[in-house]
Design a protein around this motif. Structure first.
Motif, PDB file in Angstrom:
ATOM      1  N   PHE A   4       1.378  -0.938  -0.401  1.00  0.00           N
ATOM      2  CA  PHE A   4      -0.032   0.167   0.340  1.00  0.00           C
ATOM      3  C   PHE A   4       0.827   1.751  -0.345  1.00  0.00           C
ATOM      4  O   PHE A   4       2.139   1.364   0.958  1.00  0.00           O
ATOM      5  N   ALA A   5       0.375   2.572  -0.806  1.00  0.00           N
ATOM      6  CA  ALA A   5       1.071   3.299  -0.605  1.00  0.00           C
ATOM      7  C   ALA A   5       0.363   5.050  -0.683  1.00  0.00           C
ATOM      8  O   ALA A   5      -1.106   4.685  -1.230  1.00  0.00           O
ATOM      9  N   GLU A  33       4.093  -0.721   9.635  1.00  0.00           N
ATOM     10  CA  GLU A  33       4.161   0.043   8.129  1.00  0.00           C
ATOM     11  C   GLU A  33       5.224   0.168   7.630  1.00  0.00           C
ATOM     12  O   GLU A  33       5.526   0.422   7.246  1.00  0.00           O
ATOM     13  N   LYS A  34       6.504  -1.466   8.179  1.00  0.00           N
ATOM     14  CA  LYS A  34       7.049  -1.470   7.166  1.00  0.00           C
ATOM     15  C   LYS A  34       6.724  -1.794   6.048  1.00  0.00           C
ATOM     16  O   LYS A  34       6.871  -2.622   4.229  1.00  0.00           O
ATOM     17  N   ASP A  35       5.142  -2.118   5.393  1.00  0.00           N
ATOM     18  CA  ASP A  35       4.885  -3.295   4.156  1.00  0.00           C
ATOM     19  C   ASP A  35       3.822  -1.770   3.620  1.00  0.00           C
ATOM     20  O   ASP A  35       2.677  -1.883   2.988  1.00  0.00           O
ATOM     21  N   TYR A  36       3.600  -1.111   4.097  1.00  0.00           N
ATOM     22  CA  TYR A  36       3.716   0.387   2.791  1.00  0.00           C
ATOM     23  C   TYR A  36       4.276   1.532   3.208  1.00  0.00           C
ATOM     24  O   TYR A  36       5.002   2.071   4.184  1.00  0.00           O
ATOM     25  N   ASN A  59       8.655   5.904   7.869  1.00  0.00           N
ATOM     26  CA  ASN A  59       8.302   5.202   6.924  1.00  0.00           C
ATOM     27  C   ASN A  59       7.970   6.742   5.225  1.00  0.00           C
ATOM     28  O   ASN A  59       7.606   6.212   4.406  1.00  0.00           O
ATOM     29  N   ILE A  60       8.297   7.994   5.627  1.00  0.00           N
ATOM     30  CA  ILE A  60       7.824   8.446   4.790  1.00  0.00           C
ATOM     31  C   ILE A  60       8.799   9.190   3.626  1.00  0.00           C
ATOM     32  O   ILE A  60      10.129   9.385   3.577  1.00  0.00           O
ATOM     33  N   ILE A  61       8.057   9.331   2.689  1.00  0.00           N
ATOM     34  CA  ILE A  61       9.018   9.591   1.205  1.00  0.00           C
ATOM     35  C   ILE A  61       7.983  10.741   0.726  1.00  0.00           C
ATOM     36  O   ILE A  61       7.014  11.638   0.069  1.00  0.00           O
ATOM     37  N   ILE A  62       9.043  12.134   0.731  1.00  0.00           N
ATOM     38  CA  ILE A  62       8.981  13.722   0.485  1.00  0.00           C
ATOM     39  C   ILE A  62      10.029  13.757  -0.518  1.00  0.00           C
ATOM     40  O   ILE A  62      10.891  13.604  -0.848  1.00  0.00           O
ATOM     41  N   LYS A  63       9.055  14.235  -2.054  1.00  0.00           N
ATOM     42  CA  LYS A  63       9.573  14.464  -2.636  1.00  0.00           C
ATOM     43  C   LYS A  63       8.911  15.806  -3.685  1.00  0.00           C
ATOM     44  O   LYS A  63       7.844  16.140  -3.581  1.00  0.00           O
TER      45      LYS A  63
END
Length: 305
Positions: A4-5, A33-36, A59-63
């Motif tokens: 998931f995302a 959290e490791k799964d999304y 686990n946040i990805i900021i782009k």
């Protein structure tokens, strides 16, 4: 491939709203959290807000999202009325390749329940709810005026179809050609000078997407008296401007505790009053309205042409 995302897109001046959505999501979501992933696309972000977001989700990805549009598009009425970050949702069509499910949500939403139920949505490639106004696509061309589209001349699409709301979208890994769909959406926006909502609705037809009608409990736009089964509230007004709700306020307090920049309603009110007085002296109505939109974007409030 992760399960998931969650995708959000925002300008710097509404990062408090992003934080609010993520605090609500974290409160209820039961998947490990490791799964999304959490993906946040921004025009820019300061260290204070970045730090606050990272405190919510490790686990946040900021782009950074680079503006893909020409100056003429951005100066058009459809391009001016909405921040170019509103079009960043097109990235969802490509991002889904790395996940089993991807949920895009607007920042004027509030998550009320555990969204792990979305993981069972397997029959269709994309799920969206019908727009609350129950209009057909020809509304954009014939009645919506230049607020939504300026140069639409095609006759290949059925404009008698009901409008899907693009503020909540669930994509599954049954969706193929995501990169092609994304590219087409950006290019078609430029071609017809149209909004993301109109273009996504046409992309459904262009690519013959297998779409499921999303129950309004995942895109609820009603009053606050019938929320027992609601998963996501999509406020008709902004929670921070005209649609207050206690749980949004509770999340906002958490955001401030994390060190995020606060929405200051009094500051915004004073800015609106000040600029209304200044802009009143500009004789050209069109120029006056364009300046109102640019100023609103700068300070984080909404003025429409």
């Amino acid at each position: 491939m992760k399960k998931f995302a969650l995708l959000l897109c925002s300008t710097e001046n509404q990062m408090f709203a992003v934080g609010n959505v993520l605090i609500g999501f974290k409160k209820y979501f039961s998947l490990d959290e490791k799964d999304y992933d959490i993906i946040v696309l921004v025009d820019t972000i300061n260290d204070k807000n970045r730090s606050a977001l990272e405190k919510i989700h490790k686990n946040i990805i900021i782009k950074k999202f680079e503006n893909p549009f020409s100056k003429s598009f951005l100066n058009s009425v459809p391009g001016s009325n909405w921040s170019f970050m509103a079009f960043a949702r097109f990235e969802a069509f490509e991002l889904i390749k790395d996940y089993e499910k991807l949920l895009y949500v607007d920042t004027d939403t509030l998550i009320k329940k555990d969204l792990s139920s979305i993981l069972s949505f397997n029959e269709k490639s994309i799920y969206m709810a019908y727009d609350i106004l129950n209009n057909q696509l020809d509304y954009f061309v014939n009645n919506g005026g230049s607020n939504f589209v300026e140069k639409y001349k095609d006759d290949k699409y059925d404009l008698n179809r009901k409008i899907f709301n693009s503020g909540i979208m669930i994509l599954t890994n049954k969706l193929h050609n995501g990169s092609k769909i994304k590219k087409w959406c950006y290019e078609y926006c430029e071609k017809i000078v149209g909004t993301d909502l109109f273009v996504i609705n046409l992309a459904i037809q262009e690519f013959n997407l297998d779409i499921g009608v999303l129950d309004n409990i995942y895109n609820y736009t009603g009053d606050y008296n019938h929320l027992d089964n609601v998963y996501i509230i999509h406020a008709l007004g902004k929670f921070w401007e005209s649609s207050p709700y206690y749980e949004w306020d509770e999340n906002n307090k958490k955001w401030i505790e994390f060190g995020g920049e606060e929405y200051n309603s009094l500051y915004i009110k004073q800015k609106k009053e000040m600029w209304n007085k200044i802009l009143w002296w500009i004789p050209s109505r069109r120029l006056r309205e364009r300046l109102r939109i640019k100023i609103g974007k700068k300070y984080g409030f909404m003025w429409r042409i």
